[in-house]
Scaffold this motif. Structure first.
Motif, PDB file in Angstrom:
ATOM      1  N   LEU A  68       0.871  -1.178  -0.214  1.00 50.47           N
ATOM      2  CA  LEU A  68       0.039   0.091   0.007  1.00 50.47           C
ATOM      3  C   LEU A  68       1.092   1.360   0.009  1.00 50.47           C
ATOM      4  O   LEU A  68       0.351   2.420  -0.019  1.00 50.47           O
ATOM      5  CB  LEU A  68      -0.933   0.035   1.499  1.00 50.47           C
ATOM      6  N   LEU A  69       2.130   1.131   0.427  1.00 51.53           N
ATOM      7  CA  LEU A  69       3.014   2.301   0.338  1.00 51.53           C
ATOM      8  C   LEU A  69       4.237   2.007  -0.276  1.00 51.53           C
ATOM      9  O   LEU A  69       5.166   1.414   0.234  1.00 51.53           O
ATOM     10  CB  LEU A  69       3.090   2.849   1.968  1.00 51.53           C
ATOM     11  N   LYS A  70       4.558   2.475  -1.456  1.00 54.38           N
ATOM     12  CA  LYS A  70       5.843   2.156  -2.009  1.00 54.38           C
ATOM     13  C   LYS A  70       6.744   2.867  -1.482  1.00 54.38           C
ATOM     14  O   LYS A  70       6.860   3.941  -1.096  1.00 54.38           O
ATOM     15  CB  LYS A  70       5.871   2.811  -3.536  1.00 54.38           C
ATOM     16  N   PRO A  71       8.063   1.987  -1.202  1.00 56.65           N
ATOM     17  CA  PRO A  71       9.079   2.695  -0.287  1.00 56.65           C
ATOM     18  C   PRO A  71       9.963   3.570  -1.306  1.00 56.65           C
ATOM     19  O   PRO A  71       9.918   3.331  -2.508  1.00 56.65           O
ATOM     20  CB  PRO A  71       9.848   1.367   0.007  1.00 56.65           C
ATOM     21  N   PHE A  72      10.532   4.553  -0.473  1.00 60.97           N
ATOM     22  CA  PHE A  72      11.347   5.343  -1.591  1.00 60.97           C
ATOM     23  C   PHE A  72      12.504   4.639  -1.899  1.00 60.97           C
ATOM     24  O   PHE A  72      13.239   4.879  -3.107  1.00 60.97           O
ATOM     25  CB  PHE A  72      11.805   6.676  -0.424  1.00 60.97           C
ATOM     26  N   GLU A  73      13.205   3.600  -1.100  1.00 62.16           N
ATOM     27  CA  GLU A  73      14.310   2.748  -1.549  1.00 62.16           C
ATOM     28  C   GLU A  73      13.936   1.369  -1.114  1.00 62.16           C
ATOM     29  O   GLU A  73      13.419   1.093  -0.097  1.00 62.16           O
ATOM     30  CB  GLU A  73      15.646   3.297  -0.847  1.00 62.16           C
ATOM     31  N   GLY A  74      14.603   0.505  -1.644  1.00 60.27           N
ATOM     32  CA  GLY A  74      14.669  -0.844  -1.073  1.00 60.27           C
ATOM     33  C   GLY A  74      13.660  -1.819  -1.799  1.00 60.27           C
ATOM     34  O   GLY A  74      12.662  -1.280  -2.669  1.00 60.27           O
ATOM     35  N   LYS A  75      13.452  -2.959  -1.177  1.00 57.39           N
ATOM     36  CA  LYS A  75      12.625  -4.121  -1.944  1.00 57.39           C
ATOM     37  C   LYS A  75      11.945  -4.793  -0.867  1.00 57.39           C
ATOM     38  O   LYS A  75      12.362  -5.157   0.032  1.00 57.39           O
ATOM     39  CB  LYS A  75      13.550  -4.914  -2.716  1.00 57.39           C
ATOM     40  N   VAL A  76      10.651  -5.284  -1.588  1.00 55.51           N
ATOM     41  CA  VAL A  76       9.917  -5.962  -0.265  1.00 55.51           C
ATOM     42  C   VAL A  76       9.400  -7.098  -1.281  1.00 55.51           C
ATOM     43  O   VAL A  76       8.850  -7.285  -2.261  1.00 55.51           O
ATOM     44  CB  VAL A  76       8.605  -5.023  -0.243  1.00 55.51           C
ATOM     45  N   PHE A  77       9.757  -8.283  -0.579  1.00 60.26           N
ATOM     46  CA  PHE A  77       9.553  -9.626  -1.173  1.00 60.26           C
ATOM     47  C   PHE A  77       8.417 -10.318  -0.334  1.00 60.26           C
ATOM     48  O   PHE A  77       8.510 -10.492   0.748  1.00 60.26           O
ATOM     49  CB  PHE A  77      10.635 -10.501  -1.452  1.00 60.26           C
ATOM     50  N   VAL A  78       7.267 -10.485  -1.213  1.00 55.99           N
ATOM     51  CA  VAL A  78       6.404 -11.562  -0.495  1.00 55.99           C
ATOM     52  C   VAL A  78       6.272 -12.767  -1.163  1.00 55.99           C
ATOM     53  O   VAL A  78       6.220 -12.987  -2.480  1.00 55.99           O
ATOM     54  CB  VAL A  78       4.924 -10.933  -0.471  1.00 55.99           C
ATOM     55  N   ALA A  79       6.386 -13.828  -0.506  1.00 57.17           N
ATOM     56  CA  ALA A  79       6.385 -15.536  -1.252  1.00 57.17           C
ATOM     57  C   ALA A  79       7.466 -15.106  -2.378  1.00 57.17           C
ATOM     58  O   ALA A  79       7.213 -15.898  -3.301  1.00 57.17           O
ATOM     59  CB  ALA A  79       5.099 -15.819  -1.716  1.00 57.17           C
ATOM     60  N   GLY A  80       8.480 -14.671  -2.028  1.00 54.49           N
ATOM     61  CA  GLY A  80       9.737 -14.692  -3.111  1.00 54.49           C
ATOM     62  C   GLY A  80       9.493 -13.640  -4.199  1.00 54.49           C
ATOM     63  O   GLY A  80      10.449 -13.710  -5.106  1.00 54.49           O
ATOM     64  N   LYS A  81       8.595 -12.967  -4.433  1.00 55.83           N
ATOM     65  CA  LYS A  81       8.183 -12.003  -5.345  1.00 55.83           C
ATOM     66  C   LYS A  81       8.455 -10.552  -5.102  1.00 55.83           C
ATOM     67  O   LYS A  81       7.698  -9.982  -3.836  1.00 55.83           O
ATOM     68  CB  LYS A  81       6.679 -12.283  -5.884  1.00 55.83           C
ATOM     69  N   ASP A  82       9.063  -9.761  -5.621  1.00 56.72           N
ATOM     70  CA  ASP A  82       9.521  -8.378  -5.533  1.00 56.72           C
ATOM     71  C   ASP A  82       8.261  -7.443  -6.002  1.00 56.72           C
ATOM     72  O   ASP A  82       7.642  -7.370  -6.886  1.00 56.72           O
ATOM     73  CB  ASP A  82      10.539  -8.046  -6.487  1.00 56.72           C
ATOM     74  N   ILE A  83       7.357  -7.276  -4.893  1.00 54.48           N
ATOM     75  CA  ILE A  83       5.873  -7.097  -5.050  1.00 54.48           C
ATOM     76  C   ILE A  83       5.857  -5.718  -5.803  1.00 54.48           C
ATOM     77  O   ILE A  83       4.850  -5.421  -6.547  1.00 54.48           O
ATOM     78  CB  ILE A  83       5.090  -6.966  -3.831  1.00 54.48           C
ATOM     79  N   TYR A  84       6.680  -4.630  -5.510  1.00 55.62           N
ATOM     80  CA  TYR A  84       6.606  -3.332  -5.953  1.00 55.62           C
ATOM     81  C   TYR A  84       7.052  -3.421  -7.630  1.00 55.62           C
ATOM     82  O   TYR A  84       6.933  -2.295  -8.379  1.00 55.62           O
ATOM     83  CB  TYR A  84       7.204  -2.219  -5.382  1.00 55.62           C
ATOM     84  N   ALA A  85       7.698  -4.663  -7.971  1.00 57.46           N
ATOM     85  CA  ALA A  85       7.934  -4.699  -9.415  1.00 57.46           C
ATOM     86  C   ALA A  85       6.897  -5.154 -10.210  1.00 57.46           C
ATOM     87  O   ALA A  85       6.850  -5.421 -11.482  1.00 57.46           O
ATOM     88  CB  ALA A  85       9.369  -5.376  -9.523  1.00 57.46           C
ATOM     89  N   LEU A  86       5.916  -5.751  -9.660  1.00 51.18           N
ATOM     90  CA  LEU A  86       4.752  -6.227 -10.186  1.00 51.18           C
ATOM     91  C   LEU A  86       3.567  -5.264 -10.517  1.00 51.18           C
ATOM     92  O   LEU A  86       3.234  -4.156  -9.763  1.00 51.18           O
ATOM     93  CB  LEU A  86       3.970  -7.546  -9.403  1.00 51.18           C
ATOM     94  N   LYS A  87       2.664  -5.722 -11.734  1.00 48.55           N
ATOM     95  CA  LYS A  87       1.922  -4.820 -11.906  1.00 48.55           C
ATOM     96  C   LYS A  87       0.577  -5.124 -10.858  1.00 48.55           C
ATOM     97  O   LYS A  87       0.653  -6.145 -10.066  1.00 48.55           O
ATOM     98  CB  LYS A  87       0.943  -5.362 -13.391  1.00 48.55           C
ATOM     99  N   TRP A  88      -0.434  -4.261 -10.987  1.00 48.28           N
ATOM    100  CA  TRP A  88      -1.236  -4.377  -9.523  1.00 48.28           C
ATOM    101  C   TRP A  88      -2.116  -5.558  -9.516  1.00 48.28           C
ATOM    102  O   TRP A  88      -2.183  -6.298  -8.539  1.00 48.28           O
ATOM    103  CB  TRP A  88      -2.345  -3.173  -9.706  1.00 48.28           C
ATOM    104  N   GLY A  89      -2.420  -6.158 -10.973  1.00 46.62           N
ATOM    105  CA  GLY A  89      -3.100  -7.459 -10.985  1.00 46.62           C
ATOM    106  C   GLY A  89      -2.298  -8.728 -10.243  1.00 46.62           C
ATOM    107  O   GLY A  89      -2.951  -9.411  -9.544  1.00 46.62           O
ATOM    108  N   GLN A  90      -0.948  -8.529 -10.766  1.00 45.99           N
ATOM    109  CA  GLN A  90      -0.103  -9.675 -10.063  1.00 45.99           C
ATOM    110  C   GLN A  90       0.262  -9.453  -8.658  1.00 45.99           C
ATOM    111  O   GLN A  90       0.229 -10.414  -7.986  1.00 45.99           O
ATOM    112  CB  GLN A  90       0.940  -9.614 -11.022  1.00 45.99           C
TER     113      GLN A  90
END
Ligand SMILES: Nc1ncnc2c1ncn2[C@@H]1O[C@H](COP(=O)(O)OP(=O)(O)OP(=O)(O)O)[C@@H](O)[C@H]1O
Ligand SMILES: [Mg+2]
Length: 259
Positions: A68-90
């Motif tokens: 819900l809040l894109k970080p200014f820096e860094g990555k968030v992986f949920v179940a191994g997926k980089d969530i902010y690199a995904l399109k909304w549907g994915q």
């Protein structure tokens, strides 16, 4: 890089909000940094607490994890997926692995919707069938009778509301249950019941449980490992027992001595 076996992994997260300030040339957007360089992982099936005082950035951290809040820096992986690199549907599909109980059970439920619809909402949003069976099973897990299904939130006690919120968070069978201050809005007599219920669900379903709290006692009951957040930075991390017996940071020492 993600490690297999971490349901959530944060790498060097710096996050916060864009706030509007009045400058000489009109209105300016400025970064208000709340979280600084946060790296942590929640392992599959583990119980982790994030402990921090009010305003330390706990809910902000959860917003980052929940997509819900894109970080200014860094990555968030949920179940191994980089969530902010995904399109909304994915991103929604990945976030299906997550169940979330928001901070305030009195404000989190829509007052004009009956419990049955509240519980069915996530199933509808995720396109999951077999709704009646899932609703029955979720109610059983939170130890509520089916009579609540026709009730409105205003007819429920604080403890019952929290049970409804927990049922809503687990109804789609997530890999992790995330709870934001799960007991702080409840009467003391009800707090122990809710803590026991969460542990019971953890045992029965084997999912990971991430609890954020300002209360060391709650963390002790709900987690085996803890991360201590102070003014948006991690100041300590470790096994719950050794953290209490041998606190290393000044802030953790204060927490432990006032506990
Ligand atoms: N939408 C927002 N815009 C700007 N600043 C915000 C916003 N939401 C939160 N903050 C600020 O971010 C900081 C951290 O807030 P956050 O809600 O994450 O803390 P918290 O640890 O969850 O506190 P609490 O224990 O009181 O729930 C606070 O200083 C707060 O004022
Ligand atoms: Mg909060």
């Amino acid at each position: 890089m993600t490690t297999q076996g971490d349901i959530i992994r944060l790498e060097n997260i710096t996050a916060g909000y864009l706030v509007v300030k009045r400058g000489l040339k009109g209105l300016l957007k400025e970064r208000r940094i709340v979280l600084k360089n946060i790296s942590l992982a929640v392992r599959d099936g583990e119980r982790l607490a994030i402990i921090g005082e009010s305003g330390s950035g706990k809910t902000t951290l959860l917003k980052v994890i929940l997509g819900l809040l894109k970080p200014f820096e860094g990555k968030v992986f949920v179940a191994g997926k980089d969530i902010y690199a995904l399109k909304w549907g994915q991103r929604i599909l990945v976030l299906r692995q997550v169940g979330y109980v928001p901070q305030d059970p009195y404000r989190a439920l829509n007052p004009s919707i009956r419990v049955k619809s509240i519980l069915e909402e996530p199933l509808e949003a995720l396109g999951i069938g077999d709704r009646d069976a899932r609703v029955r099973e979720a109610l059983r897990l939170v130890q509520l009778s089916s009579e609540v299904l026709q009730m409105y939130p205003s007819e429920l006690s604080g403890g019952m509301r929290q049970r409804v919120l927990i049922a809503r968070a687990i109804i789609h069978d997530p890999e992790i249950l995330i709870l934001d201050e799960p007991t702080s809005a409840l009467d003391v007599s009800i707090q122990a019941q809710v803590v026991n219920l969460i542990n019971d669900i953890h045992r029965k379903l084997g999912l990971a449980v991430l609890t954020v709290t300002h209360d060391l006692g709650v963390a002790q009951y709900l987690a085996d490992r803890a991360v201590v957040l102070y003014r948006g930075e991690i100041v300590e991390e470790g096994d719950m027992d050794s953290l209490i017996k041998h606190p290393r940071s000044d802030y953790t020492r204060i927490l432990v001595s006032s506990h």
